[in-house]
Design a protein around this motif. Structure first.
Motif, short mmCIF file in Angstrom:
data_model
loop_
_atom_site.label_atom_id
_atom_site.label_comp_id
_atom_site.label_asym_id
_atom_site.label_seq_id
_atom_site.Cartn_x
_atom_site.Cartn_y
_atom_site.Cartn_z
N MET A 152 13.67 -6.75 4.47
CA MET A 152 12.83 -5.49 5.64
C MET A 152 12.68 -4.63 4.86
O MET A 152 12.15 -3.77 4.88
N GLU A 153 14.32 -4.21 5.56
CA GLU A 153 14.31 -3.05 5.00
C GLU A 153 14.02 -2.44 3.71
O GLU A 153 13.43 -0.84 2.90
N THR A 154 14.59 -3.17 2.59
CA THR A 154 14.25 -3.07 2.21
C THR A 154 12.70 -2.65 1.09
O THR A 154 12.27 -2.19 0.55
N PHE A 155 12.01 -3.46 2.13
CA PHE A 155 10.61 -4.40 1.64
C PHE A 155 9.70 -2.54 2.00
O PHE A 155 9.10 -2.33 1.48
N LYS A 156 10.47 -2.23 3.32
CA LYS A 156 9.84 -1.11 3.73
C LYS A 156 9.87 0.10 2.66
O LYS A 156 8.78 1.27 2.44
N THR A 157 10.87 -0.17 2.19
CA THR A 157 11.21 1.16 1.04
C THR A 157 10.37 1.28 -0.05
O THR A 157 9.93 2.16 -0.13
N ILE A 158 10.23 -0.30 -0.49
CA ILE A 158 9.13 -0.32 -1.82
C ILE A 158 7.90 0.03 -0.96
O ILE A 158 7.12 0.65 -2.15
N ASN A 159 7.69 -0.69 0.34
CA ASN A 159 5.98 0.30 0.88
C ASN A 159 5.50 1.11 0.10
O ASN A 159 4.64 1.50 0.61
N LYS A 160 6.82 1.73 0.88
CA LYS A 160 6.12 3.89 0.84
C LYS A 160 6.07 4.31 -0.05
O LYS A 160 5.36 4.98 -0.71
N TYR A 161 7.53 3.65 -1.42
CA TYR A 161 7.51 4.63 -2.28
C TYR A 161 6.92 4.11 -3.45
O TYR A 161 5.80 4.75 -4.35
N TYR A 162 6.37 2.63 -3.21
CA TYR A 162 5.63 1.51 -4.36
C TYR A 162 4.52 0.93 -4.08
O TYR A 162 4.38 -0.54 -3.59
N PRO A 163 2.95 2.24 -3.18
CA PRO A 163 2.37 1.48 -2.61
C PRO A 163 1.64 -0.09 -3.21
O PRO A 163 0.90 -0.85 -3.11
N LEU B 176 -3.71 -9.54 -8.34
CA LEU B 176 -4.03 -8.42 -6.87
C LEU B 176 -4.15 -7.60 -7.16
O LEU B 176 -5.27 -6.88 -7.66
N LYS B 177 -2.78 -7.18 -7.74
CA LYS B 177 -1.77 -5.45 -7.96
C LYS B 177 -3.07 -4.66 -9.45
O LYS B 177 -3.42 -3.64 -9.60
N ARG B 178 -3.26 -5.91 -10.24
CA ARG B 178 -4.53 -5.17 -11.46
C ARG B 178 -5.55 -5.29 -10.88
O ARG B 178 -6.44 -3.94 -11.17
N LEU B 179 -6.36 -5.87 -9.96
CA LEU B 179 -7.89 -5.57 -9.25
C LEU B 179 -7.19 -3.94 -8.62
O LEU B 179 -8.38 -3.05 -8.74
N GLU B 180 -6.43 -3.93 -7.95
CA GLU B 180 -6.14 -2.86 -7.14
C GLU B 180 -6.20 -1.76 -7.68
O GLU B 180 -7.08 -0.77 -7.44
N ALA B 181 -5.20 -1.55 -8.99
CA ALA B 181 -5.36 -0.45 -10.23
C ALA B 181 -6.39 -0.11 -10.49
O ALA B 181 -7.00 1.00 -10.47
#
Ligand SMILES: Nc1ncnc2c1ncn2[C@@H]1O[C@H](COP(=O)(O)OP(=O)(O)OP(=O)(O)O)[C@@H](O)[C@H]1O
Ligand SMILES: [Mg+2]
Length: 389
Positions: free
Chosen positions: A73-84, A131-136
């Motif tokens: 969860m901690e790792t995820f939070k950092t990912i979410n912050k820096y690589y949205p 989904l990632k490609r669509l969002e990009a």
């Protein structure tokens, strides 16, 4: 063997980062995903996961929730912050559904309970990637639209400013001519008449009318000078000669203040260029007049003319008041002036440098200013030696 290819239209494959502290488990999953044509990298814990992401393009992270050290969860939070834009799929222990739901709530793409069924995982990865490609793509589209809109607003504004200025300038010039003419006529009649009460007051009133007309004319001339671009021809111009002719044009102003205008000795003596002499003259008048306004009595204006690459550069340098950094930000704005009431009714229009900038960019040139408050100012304009129509 089933090959589940996730290649997209450009031939790229999905790049997965598998984060799990159990090495054998990680290896097994990675091998099987690779067989499904994915590029899989591995990390044993949260810290090395973040380290890997900082240097490697990744599409989907498959993240074990339960890891020693930094938790999933901690790792995820950092990912979410820096690589949205990055998609994360959690792997939870059996019976740890609540954790997985929590992960989704905080923005993870999905979660799977261990032990995972490999095709199920591969399917989720594919969905996440899509989904990632669509969002990009959406983001790119948004940026493109925003840029386009900005450019359109700018173009429209310029176009309407141009059309409006020409229209207004022409419309105003006619009544101005009539007012000036009538004022001149009234002056003549009053002068020729013998006894008129308050004769001096009438002259004063007329003078105010004439000065106001001159000011309004300066505004319309400035605006017409730059919007009339297409009415002018590009011709061979000796820029040194044109500058000297312009200095003669403003002689009254320089002489009134005893200002000297001199060429730097190393300046070119003759320099032919292909440009619009009327517009360049308007630029020179504005720069020279500003320089004269800026200097004290007996002030000095120095001119330099030289070639640089394919351009001709002219510098107008004065030892006048200089421009404060605060004002520097605004000097090219229309109607920005620090010259209120130079003389009665003769405050600056604030259009001089605005028009100069428009003309120079219109002629594919550039303009630079350097100024030291209290020391002086240098305006440098560079124009292409050869400008076609
Ligand atoms: N050589 C210069 N030295 C110091 N200040 C300058 C110089 N040239 C321009 N400025 C500053 O930039 C402002 C804007 O100049 P601009 O030519 O656009 O308008 P203006 O000179 O005030 O009005 P107008 O051109 O109608 O006489 C001036 O009011 C002045 O503050
Ligand atoms: Mg000016």
């Amino acid at each position: 063997m089933e090959i589940n290819t996730l290649e997209n239209d450009t031939g790229k494959v999905v790049r997965v980062l598998l984060v799990d502290d159990e090495e054998s488990y990680r290896n097994a999953i990675a091998r099987r995903l690779e067989r499904r044509n994915m590029v899989v990298s591995q990390a044993p814990d949260g810290t090395s996961c973040l380290e890997y992401l900082s240097g490697n393009e990744t599409d989907v992270v498959v993240l074990d929730m339960k890891m020693p050290g930094m938790s999933g969860m901690e790792t995820f939070k950092t990912i979410n912050k820096y690589y949205p834009g990055l998609k994360v799929i959690f792997l939870t222990g059996n019976a740890a559904v609540a954790e997985g739901v929590e992960g989704i709530k905080t923005g993870a793409f999905d979660y799977l309970s261990k032990p995972v069924e490999i095709d199920h995982l591969a399917g989720k990865i594919r969905q996440a990637w899509e989904l990632k490609r669509l969002e990009a793509a959406r983001e790119r589209d948004k940026i493109f639209r925003r840029r386009l809109e900005k450019r359109m607003i700018h173009t429209q504004r310029l176009a309407s400013l141009g059309t409006m200025s020409t229209g207004i300038a022409h419309e105003i010039n006619n009544p101005l001519a009539i007012i000036k003419e009538s004022a001149g006529f009234m002056r003549m009649v009053i002068e020729d008449s013998g006894q008129i009460p308050e004769k001096e007051m009438l002259f004063k009133g007329l003078e105010k009318i004439e000065k106001s007309v001159d000011r309004a004319r300066r505004i319309t001339h400035q605006l017409l000078g730059y919007v009339r671009k297409h009415g002018h021809e590009m011709t061979p111009v000796d820029i040194r000669q044109l500058t000297e002719d312009t200095v003669v044009l403003i002689k009254q102003k320089t002489q009134a203040k005893k200002v000297s205008v001199q060429w730097d000795t190393e300046s070119e003596h003759q320099m032919l260029m292909h440009t619009d002499p009327f517009q360049v003259r308007q630029v020179l008048i504005n720069l020279l007049e500003n320089a004269v306004d800026a200097v004290d009595t007996n002030g000095q204006i120095r001119l330099a003319l030289y070639r640089k690459d394919q351009s001709v550069c002219l510098e107008v340098r004065d030892n006048g008041s200089g421009i404060t950094p605060e004002n520097m930000k605004q000097i090219f704005d229309p109607f920005f002036t620090t010259k209120p009431n130079v003389a009665e009714n003769e405050s600056g229009t604030g259009l001089g440098l605005f028009v100069v900038h428009k003309i120079i960019t219109g002629l594919s040139g550039s303009i630079h200013v350097e100024s030291e408050p209290g020391q002086g100012t240098t305006f440098k304009i560079c124009l292409p030696e050869w400008q076609s129509d």
